[in-house]
Scaffold this motif. Structure first.
Motif, short mmCIF file in Angstrom:
data_model
loop_
_atom_site.label_atom_id
_atom_site.label_comp_id
_atom_site.label_asym_id
_atom_site.label_seq_id
_atom_site.Cartn_x
_atom_site.Cartn_y
_atom_site.Cartn_z
N SER A 1 0.84 -1.18 0.00
CA SER A 1 0.00 0.00 0.00
C SER A 1 0.88 1.23 0.00
CB SER A 1 -0.91 -0.01 1.23
OG SER A 1 -0.12 0.01 2.38
N SER A 2 0.25 2.36 -0.18
CA SER A 2 1.01 3.61 -0.07
C SER A 2 0.35 4.45 1.00
CB SER A 2 1.01 4.33 -1.42
OG SER A 2 -0.32 4.51 -1.85
N ALA A 3 1.07 5.45 1.44
CA ALA A 3 0.50 6.33 2.46
C ALA A 3 -0.66 7.10 1.85
CB ALA A 3 1.57 7.28 2.96
N PHE A 4 -1.73 7.22 2.60
CA PHE A 4 -2.90 7.95 2.12
C PHE A 4 -2.70 9.44 2.39
CE2 PHE A 4 -7.11 9.70 3.49
CZ PHE A 4 -7.60 9.89 2.20
N VAL A 5 -2.79 10.23 1.34
CA VAL A 5 -2.67 11.68 1.51
C VAL A 5 -4.05 12.29 1.32
CG1 VAL A 5 -1.56 13.78 0.72
CG2 VAL A 5 -0.31 11.62 0.67
N PRO A 6 -4.68 12.79 2.38
CA PRO A 6 -6.02 13.33 2.24
C PRO A 6 -6.00 14.54 1.30
CG PRO A 6 -5.29 13.34 4.55
CD PRO A 6 -4.11 12.98 3.71
N PRO A 7 -7.10 14.79 0.64
CA PRO A 7 -7.12 15.89 -0.33
C PRO A 7 -7.15 17.24 0.38
CG PRO A 7 -9.27 14.83 -0.21
CD PRO A 7 -8.37 14.06 0.68
N ILE A 8 -6.00 17.68 0.85
CA ILE A 8 -5.91 18.97 1.54
C ILE A 8 -5.13 19.91 0.65
CG2 ILE A 8 -4.98 20.17 3.57
CD1 ILE A 8 -5.16 17.51 5.07
N GLY B 1 -2.57 22.29 -0.72
CA GLY B 1 -1.21 22.64 -0.33
C GLY B 1 -0.34 21.45 0.05
N SER B 2 -0.89 20.25 -0.09
CA SER B 2 -0.10 19.11 0.37
C SER B 2 1.08 18.81 -0.55
CB SER B 2 -0.98 17.87 0.53
OG SER B 2 -1.61 17.58 -0.69
N GLU B 3 1.16 19.54 -1.70
CA GLU B 3 2.29 19.31 -2.61
C GLU B 3 3.49 20.17 -2.23
OE1 GLU B 3 -0.41 21.10 -3.20
OE2 GLU B 3 0.59 23.02 -3.53
N LYS B 4 3.33 21.02 -1.20
CA LYS B 4 4.40 21.97 -0.88
C LYS B 4 5.66 21.28 -0.37
CE LYS B 4 1.34 25.72 0.52
NZ LYS B 4 0.98 26.10 -0.83
N GLU B 5 6.76 21.96 -0.57
CA GLU B 5 8.03 21.46 -0.06
C GLU B 5 7.95 21.35 1.47
OE1 GLU B 5 12.69 22.62 -0.13
OE2 GLU B 5 11.31 24.00 -1.11
N GLY B 6 8.52 20.30 2.02
CA GLY B 6 8.48 20.13 3.47
C GLY B 6 7.33 19.25 3.94
N VAL B 7 6.53 18.74 2.99
CA VAL B 7 5.46 17.81 3.36
C VAL B 7 5.89 16.40 2.94
CG1 VAL B 7 3.03 17.21 3.05
CG2 VAL B 7 3.75 19.61 3.03
N PHE B 8 5.85 15.48 3.90
CA PHE B 8 6.36 14.13 3.63
C PHE B 8 5.34 13.06 4.01
CE2 PHE B 8 9.99 16.81 4.36
CZ PHE B 8 10.89 16.41 3.38
N VAL B 9 5.52 11.87 3.44
CA VAL B 9 4.82 10.69 3.97
C VAL B 9 5.88 9.79 4.59
CG1 VAL B 9 2.93 10.82 2.32
CG2 VAL B 9 4.94 9.41 1.80
N TYR B 10 5.41 8.73 5.28
CA TYR B 10 6.33 7.92 6.09
C TYR B 10 6.17 6.47 5.66
CZ TYR B 10 8.79 7.04 10.55
OH TYR B 10 9.70 6.69 11.51
N ARG B 11 6.86 6.08 4.62
CA ARG B 11 6.63 4.72 4.12
C ARG B 11 7.92 4.03 3.65
NH1 ARG B 11 2.54 0.90 4.36
NH2 ARG B 11 3.35 -0.77 3.07
N THR B 12 8.82 4.79 2.99
CA THR B 12 10.00 4.15 2.41
C THR B 12 11.28 4.79 2.95
OG1 THR B 12 10.16 5.72 0.60
CG2 THR B 12 8.77 3.80 0.23
N ILE B 13 12.38 4.12 2.70
CA ILE B 13 13.68 4.66 3.11
C ILE B 13 13.92 6.01 2.45
CG2 ILE B 13 16.18 4.30 2.87
CD1 ILE B 13 15.78 1.44 3.65
#
Ligand code: SRM
Ligand SMILES: Cc1cc2nc3c(=O)[nH]c(=O)nc-3n(C[C@H](O)[C@H](O)[C@H](O)COP(=O)(O)OP(=O)(O)OC[C@H]3O[C@@H](n4cnc5c(N)ncnc54)[C@H](O)[C@@H]3O)c2cc1C
Ligand code: SF4
Ligand code: FES
Lengths: 125, 838
Positions: B109-116, B118-130
């Motif tokens: 699976s991949s991390a779910f990113v809710p449709p918020i 500005g979530s494409e901005k620099e400094g926003v991360f998900v927590y799934r892979t190295i």
């Protein structure tokens, strides 16, 4: 540094050509060691009283090449008389110099004899 | 030869390969594995460990060579785009086409990113892979360079979100958790336990924001904040989104396999999709209308798929899947198992709560009181493994089920011996290892200790939560076979330190040889037991290290700390850190005279380095003539009592911390213990003496001192725990006397108070009973023993310089006055240091 190590070569009892009079027995602690100067060599000598035996080896720890082995603690490792280096507790057989808890090169050992009140170390020259 | 293609080289895809090649007949199949990530499968469950060491290799499930050795073709860095069911082929991003007989989809699976916004901005991360973690580390590094108090928020207060919060903290950022629900870990915890967890997390520095719906992410190109409502904003510099997972089911869409309405590839209990030659396993598989976001069910699915392909038709996935979990957030215990929430109609709940200790335990018991249905543990999950087993195996529970969770001593008996478990009990659910398999590994002689059991059964190699239970099983099985589990201190003694303490005390021994000859196993001692016995003789008889110097650890033997070139350091005692200008000048003059490298230590006193053996007594003679004494920096004994200036000068001081610190340092100087001991005394709660980082620490408060015990710096730092509040000087001394003496009697060799206290059954409460209430009836003995040690104190350096016999010890050669000619010093910043080691 290698050259200091090269100065120390094991002497077998049968190869002893000269006995160096090191110090009186009383200069050595019971079940402990002290260092003897012979020409430009430093020899660690141990009075293993529990075994009634004396041992001698180079004072130089082969791991970091410091003159410390005479200050190490002695005892036995699975029955083999040994000295533990005070710096990182590498242990060496007092019988043949072998490193008993690692793969360092063996240290040089020397024959010891007691004559009267004195301790002698055997050299092959 | 039949061909199996595995798409996805994650934890479950890897497990499929591992289980497959272990099967007889597997050599008749050719396996090709495709992975989209650049590296072979790694342990995602322990992903957070990457923050500690950034060692990706350490996380690998198996090295590339393993695949080769097992004849598996591993193709990484390639994403599969299409499945052509009619032709039984797939195509990858490289447009190559590969044919299969069986296809296994393990795309996770991949991390779910809710449709918020500005979530494409620099400094926003998900927590799934190295790669995600590498990105976060680099960004945090940049932030930390730019400002000193950068903040990171985690969106989502679930299992993973909290782990991410801890990671943010470890990256040096101020951590904030933002959760939509009104409580943390909404899926696993009830409201009360969630509150307890929240208190605990706040106490370690996590900021928690509940009931917050994020409307948008603020900032131009990079994130600067989060907006929840009008006027409700949080400034943050980084965001980690951890709001759930979405199965990576894109491939099923391309070829018309049945899917769930909210995603996931539908499978039956054989793990087959609607195409019987295509299997789906792990987090992409929708089984019983559920995606199981845990690794254990994924591993089971992998096993079923393997069996089915090999023709073992009867191997089916069970209908009920255990979703018990244990949070592995370092420092906070949380676990839930079975049915954590349960309506009153189905059973009774027993709840134990203690908010001051951040403790909450709940168990749910069937209406007839006979079986355990589930539960929640926060703050102390040490009973988790046993409770989980009782639940899984439907074992009988005590008549008063409360015993299962009450603290030992309060009517709580440690119920249920591991050996009572049925053989089929699954102890390690990640690797599906049963109690029977563990015990028989030992009974058959295949394994003889814990490490052996782990390596031959694989138990404990997954999430690791079952390790304590495996250890218990191993020890109990060894015992049942009559094999003694050795507690001995070394080959020369079969006794533990605690036993040797009693033996020496009762028999009144005063020499190492007496102890060895009467209680040893033969032989002549070694570098482990000699210093240990020396320390015991000192603790019991108040001997100094001069008594039998050849059995002392090397530092004690020469009453100084050996340095890396074989020279020594000299540390005189400066009680409480207070020193007169005259003494300071004397130190400076002596250091100058003997050309000693001088530095203020981490223990806030002054260390003079580079003295040769011959110089030690001369230097000490001078120091003693100026009123100094040994600082015991070389001994396993009291080092320093660090103080702040306290009410003597400080405008906030509540009491005289320096005076009391000096009194304590002088009281305990010289006593030998299992390990070194440090103290601290602060004049108010601003805590400038860092007293809570010490074995014993005092903070002056209104009405007396608060006493904290068991703090530690070092590799595993730990704050001391509050033991007593608002007590006077005499009570402080009484408690510390008893505490130290009890520690000296019972700890393991080289165990600091923190580690000892952690392993003490009953913990702090038990200590209070022993020390304050005298539950063991030994308080008087402890008092007397300590007072004897205090009364008998002698400075061992004064002893040494006054005894010509002792002075002989300090010559480099017994037959020459010369010094070690091997020493080489080099200059450094106006002082000297030993030449580098090569
Ligand atoms: C000299 C000093 C460093 C310095 O230059 O500042 C130092 C030096 C050594 N420390 Fe330390 N520690 C020094 C303060 C500390 C502190 C700070 C403090 O006391 O507040 C700590 C953390 C606090 C604590 O102990 O909890 C500290 C935690 C350690 C540890 C970890 C202990 C642990 O429980 O994990 C070791 C390793 C050990 O003892 O096994 C250690 C071991 C050592 C040894 C003995 C390593 C060795 O075998 O050579 C070093 C002895 C050198 C010497 O000749 O003095 N040193 N060491 C500090 C001497 C303080 C003093 O005045 O006596
Ligand atoms: C930080 C963290 C902590 C966790 N902690 C726990 C825990 O404590 N306990 C627990 O039980 N679980 C935990 N989990 C969950 C656990 O990691 C997962 O359940 C497990 O990894 C699922 O394995 P999987 O193989 O199904 O999926 P994954 O491990 O995600 O593997 C799927 C792989 O397939 C690849 N892939 C996807 N599509 C394609 C394609 N089209 N072509 C090629 N390759 C593709 C992906 O890149 C990925 O490498 C945690 C997860 C995370 C992220
Ligand atoms: S931190 Fe390590 S290197 Fe520094 S003094 Fe302590 S033991 Fe020595
Ligand atoms: S220098 Fe002797 S063991 Fe390291």
């Amino acid at each position: 540094m290698g050259e200091i190590l090269d100065k120390y070569k094991t002497v077998k009892p049968e190869d002893v050509k000269s006995w160096f009079k090191a110090a009186p027995i009383s200069a050595f602690p019971k079940d402990g060691g002290a260092c003897v100067k012979y020409k430009d060599l430093q020899i660690a000598v141990f009075n293993f009283e529990r075994l009634g035996t004396w041992y001698a080896c180079q004072n130089l720890s082969p791991e970091k090449q410091e003159m410390v082995l005479s200050r190490g603690m002695i005892g036995d490792h699975k029955g083999t008389p040994m000295v533990a280096c005070p710096l990182h507790k590498k242990i060496f057989s007092l019988e043949n110099g072998e490193n008993l808890n690692g793969d360092l090169d063996a240290i040089a050992t020397y024959p010891v004899k007691i004559d009267g009140e004195n301790v002698y170390i055997g050299f092959s020259e | 030869m039949k061909k199996i293609i595995v798409v996805g080289n994650g934890m479950v895809g890897y497990k499929f390969c591992e289980k497959f090649v272990a099967k007889e007949g597997s050599e008749n199949y050719k396996i090709i594995v495709f992975g989209e990530e650049p590296r072979p499968a790694y342990d995602r469950v322990h992903l957070s460990e990457f923050f500690e060491n950034q060692d990706a290799k350490a996380l690998e499930m198996a090295p590339r060579s393993w695949y080769k050795e097992n004849n598996i073709e591993l193709i990484t860095n390639v994403r599969i785009n299409d499945i052509h069911r009619a032709k039984k082929t797939i195509t990858g991003a490289n447009d190559n086409e590969y044919s299969y007989d069986y296809l296994v989809l393990a795309t996770g699976s991949s991390a779910f990113v809710p449709p918020i916004k500005g979530s494409e901005k620099e400094g926003v991360f998900v927590y799934r892979t190295i790669e995600d973690l590498e990105g976060m580390l680099a960004y945090a590094d940049k932030l930390n360079k730019e400002k000193s108090n950068a903040r990171a928020a985690v969106l989502g207060g679930g299992l993973l979100g909290l782990e991410a919060g801890k990671a943010a903290m470890d990256m040096g950022l101020e951590p904030h958790i933002v959760e939509f629900a009104p409580k943390l870990m909404p899926r696993q915890l009830d409201s009360r336990s969630s509150q307890v967890l929240q208190l605990k997390l706040e106490s370690i520095g996590l900021n928690i924001h509940l009931s917050k719906a994020t409307n948008q992410i603020l900032g131009d190109d990079h994130i600067t904040g989060m907006e929840f409502g009008e006027d409700d904003k949080l400034d943050v510099d980084m965001l980690i989104i951890s709001a759930g997972i979405r199965p990576r089911d894109e491939l099923a869409k391309t070829c018309d396999l049945e899917m769930g309405t909210r995603g996931g590839i539908v499978v039956n209990n054989k793990m087959q999709t609607t195409d019987p030659d295509i299997f789906a396993i792990g987090e992409v598989a929708l089984y019983n209308q559920m995606i199981y976001g845990l690794v254990a069910p994924g591993y089971d699915m992998a096993g079923i798929a393997v069996d089915q392909i090999m023709g073992e038709e009867e191997s089916l996935m069970p209908a009920e899947i255990d979703m018990s979990t244990k949070l592995k957030l370092i420092g906070v215990d949380v676990a839930s198992f079975g049915e954590p929430f349960m309506p009153a109609s189905k059973g009774h709940s027993i709840i134990f709560e203690n908010k001051t200790q951040y403790l909450y335990k709940r168990i749910n018991v069937s209406l007839d009181g006979k079986s355990l249905l589930g539960g929640i543990l926060v703050g102390d999950a040490s009973d988790y493994s046993m409770l989980h087993q009782i639940y899984l195996n439907g074992m009988k529970i005590p008549e008063d089920p409360a015993q299962l969770i009450l603290p030992a001593g309060d009517g709580g008996a440690s119920f249920g011996d591991v050996m009572d478990l049925p053989d089929e009990a699954q102890v390690c659910s990640c690797e599906s290892v049963t109690k029977g398999q563990i015990c028989s590994a030992i009974e058959s002689g295949e394994a003889t200790d814990l490490a052996g059991v782990v390596s031959c059964t694989k138990a404990g190699t997954g999430c690791g939560g079952c390790k304590p239970m495996i250890a218990d099983l191993t020890n109990s099985t060894l015992k049942s076979l009559g094999i003694v589990v050795k507690e001995g201190v070394c080959d020369h003694f079969e006794h533990s330190r605690q036993d040797l303490y009693k033996i020496i005390q009762v028999k009144g021994y005063t020499k190492f040889d007496e102890v060895l000859d009467n209680h040893g196993t033969g032989g002549h001692g070694c570098e482990l037991c000699k210093p240990l016995v020396a320390s015991l003789l000192a603790s019991i008889n108040a001997d100094t290290a001069n008594k039998e110097y050849a059995i002392q650890d090397s530092n004690d033997r020469y009453l100084a700390n050996i340095q890396r070139n074989g020279t020594y350091s000299v540390v005189p005692r400066i009680p409480g850190g207070e020193i007169t200008p005259d003494k300071l000048i004397a130190l400076g003059q002596i250091a100058k005279k003997y050309d000693l490298y001088t530095k203020v230590t981490g223990g806030v006193r002054i260390d003079l380095f580079g003295a040769t053996l011959n110089q030690l007594p001369v230097i000490w003679k001078e120091l003693i003539s100026h009123g100094f004494e040994s600082g015991h920096a070389y001994g396993k004994s009291l080092r320093t009592v660090k103080t702040c200036v306290g009410s003597t000068w400080c405008r906030y001081g509540m009491d005289e911390s320096v005076s009391f610190g000096i009194e304590l340092e002088n009281r305990y100087r010289g006593i030998r213990a299992p390990h070194k001991i440090k103290g601290g005394v602060s004049g108010c709660i601003r805590e400038c003496a860092e007293a809570r980082g010490k074995d014993f620490g005092l903070i002056a408060v209104d009405g007396g001192w608060n006493l904290y015990l068991g703090g530690n710096g070092g590799a595993t730092p730990r704050h001391a725990e509050l033991f007593a509040e608002q007590i006077d000087n005499d009570t402080v001394i009484k408690y510390i006397d008893r505490y130290l003496m009890f520690y000296m009697r019972t700890a393991k060799p080289l165990q600091r108070t923190a580690a000892w206290q952690d392993r003490l059954e009953g913990g702090m409460e038990y200590l209070k009973e022993v020390i304050i209430e005298d539950s063991l009836g030994i308080a008087k003995d402890l008092d007397n023993e300590m007072q004897t040690l205090v009364n008998k104190f002698e400075c061992e350096w004064t002893q040494a310089i006054n005894d010509p016999e002792t002075m002989k010890r300090f010559n480099h050669f017994v037959n020459s006055e010369e010094e070690d000619d091997n020493l080489v010093f080099v200059p450094m910043r106006d002082q000297k240091m030993p030449e580098q080691w090569n």
